[in-house]
Design a protein around this motif. Structure first.
Motif, short mmCIF file in Angstrom:
data_model
loop_
_atom_site.label_atom_id
_atom_site.label_comp_id
_atom_site.label_asym_id
_atom_site.label_seq_id
_atom_site.Cartn_x
_atom_site.Cartn_y
_atom_site.Cartn_z
N THR A 1 0.85 -1.19 0.00
CA THR A 1 0.00 0.00 0.00
C THR A 1 0.89 1.25 0.00
O THR A 1 1.86 1.33 0.75
CB THR A 1 -0.92 0.02 1.22
OG1 THR A 1 -1.68 -1.19 1.25
CG2 THR A 1 -1.88 1.20 1.16
N SER B 1 2.91 3.09 3.09
CA SER B 1 2.90 2.23 4.28
C SER B 1 4.32 1.85 4.69
O SER B 1 5.28 1.99 3.92
CB SER B 1 2.10 0.96 4.01
OG SER B 1 2.77 0.16 3.04
N ASN C 1 1.43 -7.36 4.45
CA ASN C 1 0.52 -6.69 5.37
C ASN C 1 0.85 -7.11 6.80
O ASN C 1 1.78 -7.89 7.03
CB ASN C 1 -0.95 -6.97 5.02
CG ASN C 1 -1.87 -5.81 5.36
OD1 ASN C 1 -1.90 -5.36 6.50
ND2 ASN C 1 -2.61 -5.32 4.37
#
Length: 265
Positions: A150, A153, A190
């Motif tokens: 992302t 991030s 993530n």
């Protein structure tokens, strides 16, 4: 001479009063017990950790942890929401007693705050297509792979730090997942705490892959320094919640797995 003595007496008297007040400053535990409430700060916009449901009620993993902590302390929880940038400042200013909002325990934060024992353990996890049998355990193993992250991030910075990784940035999770499912990306980085929830709610053919080495992170509850009784009570409550299965039950409710144990990476 009498004037000088009078001034000296006044200064000494004020100093003695201040010293007495400092020595008998009320511990936060007494304040919380007298109030009958534990004031808890959080964002309220961070699912599945803390967010408002369709009725405007706060829900989430952190919310349930906060409620359980208050119950162990024998008081009621009272939640306050603020932007992330204002949570630690609000805590230091006494706007709330604790912050339960996925706060990482770091040496820098320990200089100005005390922390509970960790109640969750995070790390960077790889997401892959469900039928992808490859296992990645380090950033080095992702060299030559198209890695989705992302935009802006920490995961993007991490991927860019290793030459050879083909970093593909996306404005949001949906776009990154779309390319992963379609095969236009080989992996998606993530947070280990978020991955089970993402898999549970996204309804796409992906799976959680390996946890990347040397990316482990402890999550705790910060509160103001100088409150030994409060610290002992919070530490005791969190230890009890771990031993009696409260933390594990809350975790499985929100993630389907126990994220309250060290990840071992």
């Amino acid at each position: 001479m009498k004037v000088k003595k009078a001034i000296l007496f006044t200064v000494l008297s004020v100093s003695a009063v201040c010293a007495t007040l400092g020595a008998h400053a009320e511990d936060l535990l007494n304040t919380v017990k007298s109030r009958g409430e534990l004031m808890i700060g959080m964002e309220g916009t961070y699912p599945p950790f803390n967010f408002r449901d369709q009725n405007g009620e706060l829900q989430g993993f952190d919310v349930d942890v906060g409620k359980a902590l208050a119950s162990k302390l024998g008081v009621k929880p009272k939640f306050y929401t603020a932007e992330w940038s204002g949570l630690i400042g609000g805590l230091q200013a006494g706007k709330f007693d604790v912050v339960v909002n996925q706060v990482s325990i770091t040496p820098q934060r320990r200089q100005s705050l005390d922390f509970s024992p960790p109640y969750a353990y995070s790390a960077v996890q790889v997401l892959q297509k469900r039928d992808d049998k490859q296992e990645y355990r380090s950033l080095e193993e992702l060299k030559g792979k198209r890695v989705a992250v992302t935009l802006g991030s920490n995961f993007a910075d991490l991927a860019k730090s290793v030459p050879g990784i083909i970093v593909q940035t996306y404005p949001g999770m949906n776009e990154a997942l779309g390319d992963l499912v379609s095969g236009r990306a080989d992996a998606y980085l993530n947070d280990r705490l978020f991955v089970p929830y993402l898999i549970k709610t996204a309804n796409v053919p992906v799976r959680g892959g390996g946890l990347l080495k040397n990316t482990s992170n402890e999550i705790g509850i910060p509160y103001r320094k100088g409150n030994p009784d409060f610290s002992a009570s919070v530490n005791g409550a969190m230890t009890s919640m771990r031993q009696d299965g409260t933390l594990a039950t809350i975790s499985k409710k929100w993630f389907g797995t126990d994220v309250t144990r060290p990840v071992g990476n």
